[in-house]
Design a protein around this motif. Structure first.
Motif, PDB file in Angstrom:
ATOM      1  N   GLY A 227       0.781  -1.236  -0.070  1.00 30.16           N
ATOM      2  CA  GLY A 227       0.191  -0.111  -0.059  1.00 30.16           C
ATOM      3  C   GLY A 227       0.809   1.254  -0.206  1.00 30.16           C
ATOM      4  O   GLY A 227       0.209   2.300  -0.117  1.00 30.16           O
ATOM      5  N   LEU A 228       2.177   0.977   0.219  1.00 30.88           N
ATOM      6  CA  LEU A 228       2.970   2.361   0.190  1.00 30.88           C
ATOM      7  C   LEU A 228       2.897   2.970  -0.937  1.00 30.88           C
ATOM      8  O   LEU A 228       3.137   4.138  -1.393  1.00 30.88           O
ATOM      9  CB  LEU A 228       4.458   1.936   0.771  1.00 30.88           C
ATOM     10  CG  LEU A 228       5.195   2.980   1.018  1.00 30.88           C
ATOM     11  CD1 LEU A 228       4.867   3.927   2.081  1.00 30.88           C
ATOM     12  CD2 LEU A 228       6.670   2.431   1.337  1.00 30.88           C
ATOM     13  N   GLY A 229       2.939   2.012  -2.218  1.00 25.39           N
ATOM     14  CA  GLY A 229       3.009   2.618  -3.506  1.00 25.39           C
ATOM     15  C   GLY A 229       1.891   3.571  -3.836  1.00 25.39           C
ATOM     16  O   GLY A 229       1.811   4.711  -4.541  1.00 25.39           O
ATOM     17  N   MET A 230       0.607   3.332  -3.381  1.00 25.53           N
ATOM     18  CA  MET A 230      -0.535   4.319  -3.273  1.00 25.53           C
ATOM     19  C   MET A 230      -0.198   5.536  -2.783  1.00 25.53           C
ATOM     20  O   MET A 230      -0.520   6.652  -3.301  1.00 25.53           O
ATOM     21  CB  MET A 230      -1.617   3.435  -2.746  1.00 25.53           C
ATOM     22  CG  MET A 230      -2.838   4.414  -3.147  1.00 25.53           C
ATOM     23  SD  MET A 230      -4.622   3.252  -2.315  1.00 25.53           S
ATOM     24  CE  MET A 230      -4.473   1.743  -3.328  1.00 25.53           C
ATOM     25  N   LEU A 231       0.252   5.395  -1.708  1.00 27.30           N
ATOM     26  CA  LEU A 231       0.764   6.879  -0.882  1.00 27.30           C
ATOM     27  C   LEU A 231       1.640   7.497  -1.620  1.00 27.30           C
ATOM     28  O   LEU A 231       1.393   8.719  -1.876  1.00 27.30           O
ATOM     29  CB  LEU A 231       1.201   6.547   0.429  1.00 27.30           C
ATOM     30  CG  LEU A 231       1.852   7.721   1.209  1.00 27.30           C
ATOM     31  CD1 LEU A 231       0.631   8.707   1.568  1.00 27.30           C
ATOM     32  CD2 LEU A 231       2.394   7.236   2.603  1.00 27.30           C
ATOM     33  N   LEU A 232       2.662   6.883  -2.457  1.00 29.37           N
ATOM     34  CA  LEU A 232       3.516   7.986  -3.196  1.00 29.37           C
ATOM     35  C   LEU A 232       3.032   8.097  -4.387  1.00 29.37           C
ATOM     36  O   LEU A 232       3.355   9.341  -4.793  1.00 29.37           O
ATOM     37  CB  LEU A 232       4.854   6.955  -3.381  1.00 29.37           C
ATOM     38  CG  LEU A 232       5.700   6.302  -2.005  1.00 29.37           C
ATOM     39  CD1 LEU A 232       6.829   5.440  -2.372  1.00 29.37           C
ATOM     40  CD2 LEU A 232       6.259   7.524  -1.192  1.00 29.37           C
ATOM     41  N   ARG A 233       2.040   7.385  -4.750  1.00 31.37           N
ATOM     42  CA  ARG A 233       1.285   8.032  -6.193  1.00 31.37           C
ATOM     43  C   ARG A 233       0.617   9.146  -5.770  1.00 31.37           C
ATOM     44  O   ARG A 233       0.476  10.265  -6.445  1.00 31.37           O
ATOM     45  CB  ARG A 233       0.640   6.858  -6.597  1.00 31.37           C
ATOM     46  CG  ARG A 233       1.176   6.001  -7.659  1.00 31.37           C
ATOM     47  CD  ARG A 233       0.354   5.250  -8.372  1.00 31.37           C
ATOM     48  NE  ARG A 233      -0.430   4.453  -7.641  1.00 31.37           N
ATOM     49  CZ  ARG A 233      -0.206   2.949  -7.211  1.00 31.37           C
ATOM     50  NH1 ARG A 233       1.205   2.617  -7.432  1.00 31.37           N
ATOM     51  NH2 ARG A 233      -0.854   2.433  -6.490  1.00 31.37           N
ATOM     52  N   ASN A 234      -0.223   9.201  -4.764  1.00 27.15           N
ATOM     53  CA  ASN A 234      -0.795  10.436  -4.005  1.00 27.15           C
ATOM     54  C   ASN A 234       0.201  11.573  -3.980  1.00 27.15           C
ATOM     55  O   ASN A 234      -0.230  12.753  -4.121  1.00 27.15           O
ATOM     56  CB  ASN A 234      -1.454  10.048  -2.828  1.00 27.15           C
ATOM     57  CG  ASN A 234      -3.005   9.668  -3.053  1.00 27.15           C
ATOM     58  OD1 ASN A 234      -3.129   8.815  -4.353  1.00 27.15           O
ATOM     59  ND2 ASN A 234      -3.896   9.780  -2.254  1.00 27.15           N
ATOM     60  N   VAL A 235       1.354  11.258  -3.265  1.00 27.23           N
ATOM     61  CA  VAL A 235       2.216  12.230  -3.028  1.00 27.23           C
ATOM     62  C   VAL A 235       2.491  12.939  -4.568  1.00 27.23           C
ATOM     63  O   VAL A 235       2.664  14.315  -4.561  1.00 27.23           O
ATOM     64  CB  VAL A 235       3.266  11.994  -2.340  1.00 27.23           C
ATOM     65  CG1 VAL A 235       4.631  12.886  -2.407  1.00 27.23           C
ATOM     66  CG2 VAL A 235       2.992  11.490  -1.050  1.00 27.23           C
ATOM     67  N   GLU A 236       3.025  12.079  -5.501  1.00 29.16           N
ATOM     68  CA  GLU A 236       3.313  12.766  -6.635  1.00 29.16           C
ATOM     69  C   GLU A 236       2.044  13.663  -7.414  1.00 29.16           C
ATOM     70  O   GLU A 236       2.525  14.636  -8.009  1.00 29.16           O
ATOM     71  CB  GLU A 236       3.342  11.398  -7.899  1.00 29.16           C
ATOM     72  CG  GLU A 236       4.888  10.727  -7.315  1.00 29.16           C
ATOM     73  CD  GLU A 236       4.904   9.374  -8.099  1.00 29.16           C
ATOM     74  OE1 GLU A 236       4.141   9.175  -8.911  1.00 29.16           O
ATOM     75  OE2 GLU A 236       6.113   8.819  -7.967  1.00 29.16           O
ATOM     76  N   LEU A 237       0.988  12.909  -7.118  1.00 32.92           N
ATOM     77  CA  LEU A 237      -0.261  13.733  -7.660  1.00 32.92           C
ATOM     78  C   LEU A 237      -0.257  15.415  -7.076  1.00 32.92           C
ATOM     79  O   LEU A 237      -0.447  16.501  -7.478  1.00 32.92           O
ATOM     80  CB  LEU A 237      -1.676  12.963  -7.572  1.00 32.92           C
ATOM     81  CG  LEU A 237      -1.769  11.925  -8.291  1.00 32.92           C
ATOM     82  CD1 LEU A 237      -3.150  11.252  -7.877  1.00 32.92           C
ATOM     83  CD2 LEU A 237      -1.813  12.378  -9.842  1.00 32.92           C
ATOM     84  N   VAL A 238      -0.004  15.291  -5.730  1.00 32.86           N
ATOM     85  CA  VAL A 238       0.032  16.595  -4.844  1.00 32.86           C
ATOM     86  C   VAL A 238       1.077  17.631  -5.336  1.00 32.86           C
ATOM     87  O   VAL A 238       0.954  18.512  -5.483  1.00 32.86           O
ATOM     88  CB  VAL A 238      -0.029  16.249  -3.175  1.00 32.86           C
ATOM     89  CG1 VAL A 238       0.390  17.747  -2.531  1.00 32.86           C
ATOM     90  CG2 VAL A 238      -1.290  15.664  -2.934  1.00 32.86           C
ATOM     91  N   GLN A 239       2.384  17.000  -5.632  1.00 29.42           N
ATOM     92  CA  GLN A 239       3.364  17.609  -6.110  1.00 29.42           C
ATOM     93  C   GLN A 239       3.097  18.338  -7.407  1.00 29.42           C
ATOM     94  O   GLN A 239       3.428  19.466  -7.633  1.00 29.42           O
ATOM     95  CB  GLN A 239       4.616  16.804  -6.097  1.00 29.42           C
ATOM     96  CG  GLN A 239       5.316  16.280  -4.837  1.00 29.42           C
ATOM     97  CD  GLN A 239       6.298  15.375  -4.961  1.00 29.42           C
ATOM     98  OE1 GLN A 239       6.130  14.370  -5.873  1.00 29.42           O
ATOM     99  NE2 GLN A 239       7.516  15.286  -4.007  1.00 29.42           N
ATOM    100  N   ALA A 240       2.523  17.547  -8.348  1.00 22.96           N
ATOM    101  CA  ALA A 240       2.193  17.993  -9.651  1.00 22.96           C
ATOM    102  C   ALA A 240       1.225  19.239  -9.697  1.00 22.96           C
ATOM    103  O   ALA A 240       1.287  20.037 -10.471  1.00 22.96           O
ATOM    104  CB  ALA A 240       1.931  16.898 -10.459  1.00 22.96           C
ATOM    105  N   HIS A 241       0.307  19.008  -8.951  1.00 21.18           N
ATOM    106  CA  HIS A 241      -1.227  19.941  -9.066  1.00 21.18           C
ATOM    107  C   HIS A 241      -1.459  20.845  -7.780  1.00 21.18           C
ATOM    108  O   HIS A 241      -1.987  21.937  -8.055  1.00 21.18           O
ATOM    109  CB  HIS A 241      -2.468  19.066  -9.287  1.00 21.18           C
ATOM    110  CG  HIS A 241      -2.154  18.160 -10.299  1.00 21.18           C
ATOM    111  ND1 HIS A 241      -2.276  18.438 -11.806  1.00 21.18           N
ATOM    112  CD2 HIS A 241      -2.053  16.830 -10.568  1.00 21.18           C
ATOM    113  CE1 HIS A 241      -2.217  17.477 -12.489  1.00 21.18           C
ATOM    114  NE2 HIS A 241      -2.095  16.532 -12.066  1.00 21.18           N
ATOM    115  N   LEU A 242      -0.700  20.378  -6.789  1.00 17.81           N
ATOM    116  CA  LEU A 242      -1.064  21.326  -5.331  1.00 17.81           C
ATOM    117  C   LEU A 242      -0.162  21.930  -4.683  1.00 17.81           C
ATOM    118  O   LEU A 242      -0.127  23.115  -4.091  1.00 17.81           O
ATOM    119  CB  LEU A 242      -2.016  20.515  -4.459  1.00 17.81           C
ATOM    120  CG  LEU A 242      -3.541  20.105  -5.162  1.00 17.81           C
ATOM    121  CD1 LEU A 242      -4.062  18.997  -4.531  1.00 17.81           C
ATOM    122  CD2 LEU A 242      -4.557  21.161  -5.583  1.00 17.81           C
TER     123      LEU A 242
END
Length: 330
Positions: A227-242
């Motif tokens: 499940g750590l991969g899902m957290l890191l993908r969310n982090v990437e989305l936040v970095q890219a957009h927010l």
């Protein structure tokens, strides 16, 4: 057996009542036959461990932690429950505050465990982070001082926060509400730790948008990386957009049990994958860490010489050292 023989087995009083002594019972009469127990005698295993703990604690207290040149905002997140997020948040904050830093803990978990561990009242009706996120109340108005250390503060969570996920959906700039609240805060602090709930909902997204750094506690067990991969993908989305400033700065390995090969394998895999973002200090399984919150204390206050306390002291020093030369960006 005669009465004379029985009497010979009973410990005699060391002083009579007429001489100012008191009548004793139990094994008091045998005290003089027992050797004095020196808990710091390094020739015994317990004494050696205790002496090492006391010396390590004394060294830590003699050496102040470096303070960051700008405020460090650190979200402590992992959607997997039971990995030590709250324990890590509370004890790192207490360690930093006890060594001269001013630290704010924002409890973003509706369970309010960080508030409990810091001895802060968080029953329903108490001014809390819920009013800040949903009602636009200034963050300064809900912050209270913790008795743990003179520079430690907490924005508590109440059970009202459980409904915030739904209420935030309809609000304008719902992902940025915590970030704006921290930016407008008047209180001068060196560190802001945000204790996230075990989910990837809007509360955790608010924490990621507000933070400059992400600290992930990882349990030294089989499902640690699941499940750590899902957290890191969310982090990437936040970095890219927010929040382009957000970066994964720190991995802390928790609940380490040196008796198992599995724990060593997890440590090896995590360090191989994340490299120097992993703190060299690992947090052991330690009963004092589990007991401390029930007394409304961090482990550092509850038992300063326990293995858990000393490990969090070492981890806090590492965290402080890492931020010293990077203006808090780690």
């Amino acid at each position: 057996m005669t009465s004379r023989h029985v009497d010979s087995l009973v410990p005699r009083e060391t002083a009579s009542a007429g001489q100012g002594g008191t009548r004793s019972g139990g094994l008091r009469g045998y005290d003089s036959a027992l050797p004095a127990l020196d808990l710091l005698d390094p020739s015994t295993p317990i004494g050696a461990a205790a002496a090492a703990a006391v010396e390590a604690l004394a060294v830590e207290r003699r050496q102040p932690f470096p303070r960051p040149t700008r405020r460090r905002i650190i979200s402590v997140a992992n959607q997997k429950g039971g990995v030590g997020k709250t324990t890590t948040t509370v004890n790192l904050a207490a360690a930093l505050a006890s060594h001269g830093s001013r630290v704010l803990v924002i409890d973003l978990d509706p369970q309010g465990n960080a508030s409990t561990a810091l001895g802060v009242n968080h029953h329903s009706g108490v001014p809390s982070i819920y009013e800040v996120l949903v009602g636009d109340r200034p963050l300064d108005e809900v912050i209270v001082k913790s008795a743990e250390a003179s520079g430690l503060f907490c924005a508590p969570a109440t059970i009202d926060l459980a409904g915030a996920e739904i209420e935030l959906v309809s609000l304008v700039a719902r992902e940025n509400r915590l970030r704006r609240a921290i930016a407008s805060m008047q209180r001068d602090v060196d560190y802001v730790f945000i204790d996230c709930p075990p989910s990837l909902g809007l509360l955790t997204v608010n924490a990621l948008v507000a933070a400059r750094e992400l600290l992930i506690p990882i349990q030294c067990e089989y499902y640690a990386l699941e499940g750590l991969g899902m957290l890191l993908r969310n982090v990437e989305l936040v970095q890219a957009h927010l929040n382009q400033e957000l970066r994964l700065s720190t991995i802390l390995l928790t609940m380490y049990d040196s008796r198992t090969r599995l724990a060593d394998q997890v440590v090896h895999e995590v360090k191989e994958h994340f490299g120097d973002r992993v703190l060299s200090t690992t947090i052991p399984r330690n009963v004092r860490l589990a007991e401390a919150p029930s007394y409304g204390q961090s482990a550092l206050t509850y038992d300063p010489t326990s293995r858990g306390s000393l490990s969090y002291l070492a981890a806090a020093r590492e965290l402080a050292e890492r931020g010293r030369d990077s203006n808090g960006a780690a």
